[in-house]
Design a protein around this motif. Structure first.
Motif, PDB file in Angstrom:
ATOM      1  N   TRP A  24       0.850  -1.195   0.000  1.00  0.00           N
ATOM      2  CA  TRP A  24       0.000   0.000   0.000  1.00  0.00           C
ATOM      3  C   TRP A  24       0.882   1.240   0.000  1.00  0.00           C
ATOM      4  CZ3 TRP A  24      -4.355  -0.926   4.187  1.00  0.00           C
ATOM      5  CH2 TRP A  24      -5.144  -2.008   3.802  1.00  0.00           C
ATOM      6  N   GLY A  25       0.364   2.288  -0.592  1.00  0.00           N
ATOM      7  CA  GLY A  25       1.053   3.573  -0.564  1.00  0.00           C
ATOM      8  C   GLY A  25       2.177   3.711  -1.578  1.00  0.00           C
ATOM      9  N   LYS A  26       2.364   2.751  -2.443  1.00  0.00           N
ATOM     10  CA  LYS A  26       3.420   2.811  -3.455  1.00  0.00           C
ATOM     11  C   LYS A  26       2.900   3.261  -4.819  1.00  0.00           C
ATOM     12  CE  LYS A  26       6.132  -0.936  -1.358  1.00  0.00           C
ATOM     13  NZ  LYS A  26       6.735  -2.266  -1.610  1.00  0.00           N
ATOM     14  N   GLY A  27       1.583   3.419  -4.937  1.00  0.00           N
ATOM     15  CA  GLY A  27       1.005   3.807  -6.220  1.00  0.00           C
ATOM     16  C   GLY A  27       0.745   2.641  -7.158  1.00  0.00           C
ATOM     17  N   TYR A  28       0.923   1.417  -6.670  1.00  0.00           N
ATOM     18  CA  TYR A  28       0.729   0.251  -7.537  1.00  0.00           C
ATOM     19  C   TYR A  28      -0.720   0.080  -7.977  1.00  0.00           C
ATOM     20  CZ  TYR A  28       5.433  -1.449  -6.241  1.00  0.00           C
ATOM     21  OH  TYR A  28       6.775  -1.603  -6.056  1.00  0.00           O
ATOM     22  N   ALA A  29      -1.681   0.340  -7.098  1.00  0.00           N
ATOM     23  CA  ALA A  29      -3.093   0.184  -7.475  1.00  0.00           C
ATOM     24  C   ALA A  29      -3.439   1.143  -8.615  1.00  0.00           C
ATOM     25  CB  ALA A  29      -4.001   0.412  -6.272  1.00  0.00           C
ATOM     26  N   THR A  30      -2.960   2.372  -8.523  1.00  0.00           N
ATOM     27  CA  THR A  30      -3.220   3.347  -9.581  1.00  0.00           C
ATOM     28  C   THR A  30      -2.524   2.931 -10.875  1.00  0.00           C
ATOM     29  OG1 THR A  30      -3.419   5.091  -7.927  1.00  0.00           O
ATOM     30  CG2 THR A  30      -3.043   5.790 -10.191  1.00  0.00           C
ATOM     31  N   GLU A  31      -1.284   2.482 -10.771  1.00  0.00           N
ATOM     32  CA  GLU A  31      -0.524   2.071 -11.956  1.00  0.00           C
ATOM     33  C   GLU A  31      -1.185   0.871 -12.641  1.00  0.00           C
ATOM     34  OE1 GLU A  31       4.088   0.738 -12.851  1.00  0.00           O
ATOM     35  OE2 GLU A  31       3.677   2.098 -11.162  1.00  0.00           O
ATOM     36  N   ALA A  32      -1.560  -0.122 -11.860  1.00  0.00           N
ATOM     37  CA  ALA A  32      -2.229  -1.305 -12.424  1.00  0.00           C
ATOM     38  C   ALA A  32      -3.631  -0.954 -12.921  1.00  0.00           C
ATOM     39  CB  ALA A  32      -2.297  -2.409 -11.379  1.00  0.00           C
ATOM     40  N   GLY A  33      -4.337  -0.093 -12.182  1.00  0.00           N
ATOM     41  CA  GLY A  33      -5.671   0.331 -12.593  1.00  0.00           C
ATOM     42  C   GLY A  33      -5.656   1.055 -13.925  1.00  0.00           C
ATOM     43  N   ARG A  34      -4.678   1.924 -14.134  1.00  0.00           N
ATOM     44  CA  ARG A  34      -4.563   2.622 -15.426  1.00  0.00           C
ATOM     45  C   ARG A  34      -4.357   1.634 -16.567  1.00  0.00           C
ATOM     46  NH1 ARG A  34      -1.324   7.051 -12.761  1.00  0.00           N
ATOM     47  NH2 ARG A  34      -2.882   8.699 -12.529  1.00  0.00           N
ATOM     48  N   ALA A  35      -3.504   0.650 -16.335  1.00  0.00           N
ATOM     49  CA  ALA A  35      -3.265  -0.362 -17.363  1.00  0.00           C
ATOM     50  C   ALA A  35      -4.533  -1.166 -17.631  1.00  0.00           C
ATOM     51  CB  ALA A  35      -2.120  -1.286 -16.936  1.00  0.00           C
ATOM     52  N   ALA A  36      -5.277  -1.487 -16.577  1.00  0.00           N
ATOM     53  CA  ALA A  36      -6.513  -2.258 -16.738  1.00  0.00           C
ATOM     54  C   ALA A  36      -7.562  -1.463 -17.501  1.00  0.00           C
ATOM     55  CB  ALA A  36      -7.044  -2.686 -15.370  1.00  0.00           C
ATOM     56  N   ILE A  37      -7.705  -0.183 -17.194  1.00  0.00           N
ATOM     57  CA  ILE A  37      -8.676   0.650 -17.903  1.00  0.00           C
ATOM     58  C   ILE A  37      -8.308   0.754 -19.378  1.00  0.00           C
ATOM     59  CG2 ILE A  37      -9.555   3.013 -18.136  1.00  0.00           C
ATOM     60  CD1 ILE A  37      -9.392   3.139 -15.010  1.00  0.00           C
ATOM     61  N   ALA A  38      -7.041   0.996 -19.658  1.00  0.00           N
ATOM     62  CA  ALA A  38      -6.591   1.062 -21.057  1.00  0.00           C
ATOM     63  C   ALA A  38      -6.869  -0.250 -21.775  1.00  0.00           C
ATOM     64  CB  ALA A  38      -5.100   1.416 -21.113  1.00  0.00           C
ATOM     65  N   TYR A  39      -6.616  -1.365 -21.102  1.00  0.00           N
ATOM     66  CA  TYR A  39      -6.889  -2.688 -21.671  1.00  0.00           C
ATOM     67  C   TYR A  39      -8.380  -2.849 -21.975  1.00  0.00           C
ATOM     68  CZ  TYR A  39      -7.123  -7.776 -22.048  1.00  0.00           C
ATOM     69  OH  TYR A  39      -7.360  -9.050 -22.487  1.00  0.00           O
ATOM     70  N   CYS A  40      -9.229  -2.431 -21.049  1.00  0.00           N
ATOM     71  CA  CYS A  40     -10.679  -2.556 -21.256  1.00  0.00           C
ATOM     72  C   CYS A  40     -11.145  -1.757 -22.460  1.00  0.00           C
ATOM     73  CB  CYS A  40     -11.441  -2.107 -20.006  1.00  0.00           C
ATOM     74  SG  CYS A  40     -11.305  -3.250 -18.626  1.00  0.00           S
ATOM     75  N   PHE A  41     -10.632  -0.540 -22.611  1.00  0.00           N
ATOM     76  CA  PHE A  41     -11.052   0.292 -23.733  1.00  0.00           C
ATOM     77  C   PHE A  41     -10.457  -0.180 -25.052  1.00  0.00           C
ATOM     78  CE2 PHE A  41     -11.770   3.944 -20.569  1.00  0.00           C
ATOM     79  CZ  PHE A  41     -13.123   3.650 -20.461  1.00  0.00           C
ATOM     80  N   SER A  42      -9.214  -0.658 -25.040  1.00  0.00           N
ATOM     81  CA  SER A  42      -8.580  -1.064 -26.304  1.00  0.00           C
ATOM     82  C   SER A  42      -8.860  -2.526 -26.647  1.00  0.00           C
ATOM     83  CB  SER A  42      -7.078  -0.782 -26.268  1.00  0.00           C
ATOM     84  OG  SER A  42      -6.452  -1.570 -25.280  1.00  0.00           O
ATOM     85  N   ALA A  43      -8.492  -3.436 -25.786  1.00  0.00           N
ATOM     86  CA  ALA A  43      -8.609  -4.867 -26.106  1.00  0.00           C
ATOM     87  C   ALA A  43     -10.039  -5.399 -25.984  1.00  0.00           C
ATOM     88  CB  ALA A  43      -7.671  -5.680 -25.211  1.00  0.00           C
ATOM     89  N   LEU A  44     -10.804  -4.868 -25.040  1.00  0.00           N
ATOM     90  CA  LEU A  44     -12.167  -5.373 -24.817  1.00  0.00           C
ATOM     91  C   LEU A  44     -13.223  -4.466 -25.433  1.00  0.00           C
ATOM     92  CD1 LEU A  44     -11.807  -6.578 -21.106  1.00  0.00           C
ATOM     93  CD2 LEU A  44     -11.486  -7.893 -23.231  1.00  0.00           C
ATOM     94  N   ASP A  45     -12.810  -3.372 -26.037  1.00  0.00           N
ATOM     95  CA  ASP A  45     -13.703  -2.435 -26.723  1.00  0.00           C
ATOM     96  C   ASP A  45     -14.848  -1.953 -25.834  1.00  0.00           C
ATOM     97  OD1 ASP A  45     -14.213  -0.906 -28.992  1.00  0.00           O
ATOM     98  OD2 ASP A  45     -15.677  -2.343 -29.753  1.00  0.00           O
TER      99      ASP A  45
END
Length: 169
Positions: A99-120
């Motif tokens: 916690w507190g390292k910014g990993y959730a935000t970093e992984a969340g950004r990647a997941a959102i980008a994946y949802c919009f690009s790969a999962l349309d």
């Protein structure tokens, strides 16, 4: 597999069980999840199997979040859409020592980008318990906005989310 600046996001697997079970055994971690889960090794086994099975059924699921620098398991994050879920979800769960390292935000950004690009996807949502201020802060850093409140699996949750950016954004 996806990579971010500091993380490797790869499919969850059986070899993650010990770290996954230790993460869920922490009452503060498990108690913050909108998706109800117990804290025993048996509960962790079922939860891990659910995420692995979700990948088999839907073709996507939460990933293991691995620190690039150390190779350590830090948690799970990614897209999620089980039966009865109110949309295509993006979620995160990290072991407390991460916690507190910014990993959730970093992984969340990647997941959102994946949802919009790969999962349309047109929209992604995250279900967050009202008392989970840390996850609310992550959702807001990701660009999510509070959309509504609803009941999910016997719990009152905030639904945060965002729509696909317009083509000219």
């Amino acid at each position: 597999m996806l990579e971010t600046e500091r993380l490797i996001l790869r499919p969850l697997c059986g070899a993650d069980f010990d770290d996954y079970a230790a993460m869920l055994a922490d009452s503060e971690v498990a108690g913050g999840l909108a998706e109800p889960v117990g804290r025993t090794p048996e509960d962790a086994w079922r939860s891990l199997a659910t995420f692995i099975g979700h990948h088999e059924i839907r073709g996507f699921s939460h990933w293991a979040v691995i620190e690039k620098e150390t190779g350590r398991f830090a948690g799970r994050a990614g897209p999620w859409s089980p039966l009865g879920f109110p949309g295509l979800g993006v979620g995160w769960c990290l072991a407390r020592e991460h916690w507190g390292k910014g990993y959730a935000t970093e992984a969340g950004r990647a997941a959102i980008a994946y949802c919009f690009s790969a999962l349309d996807a047109e929209e992604v949502v995250s279900l967050i318990l009202p008392r989970n201020g840390r996850s609310i802060a992550v959702a807001e850093r990701l660009g999510h906005r509070h959309l509504r409140d609803e009941e999910y699996r016997g719990r009152s949750v905030h639904v945060y989310g965002q729509r696909r950016p317009a083509a000219n954004d």
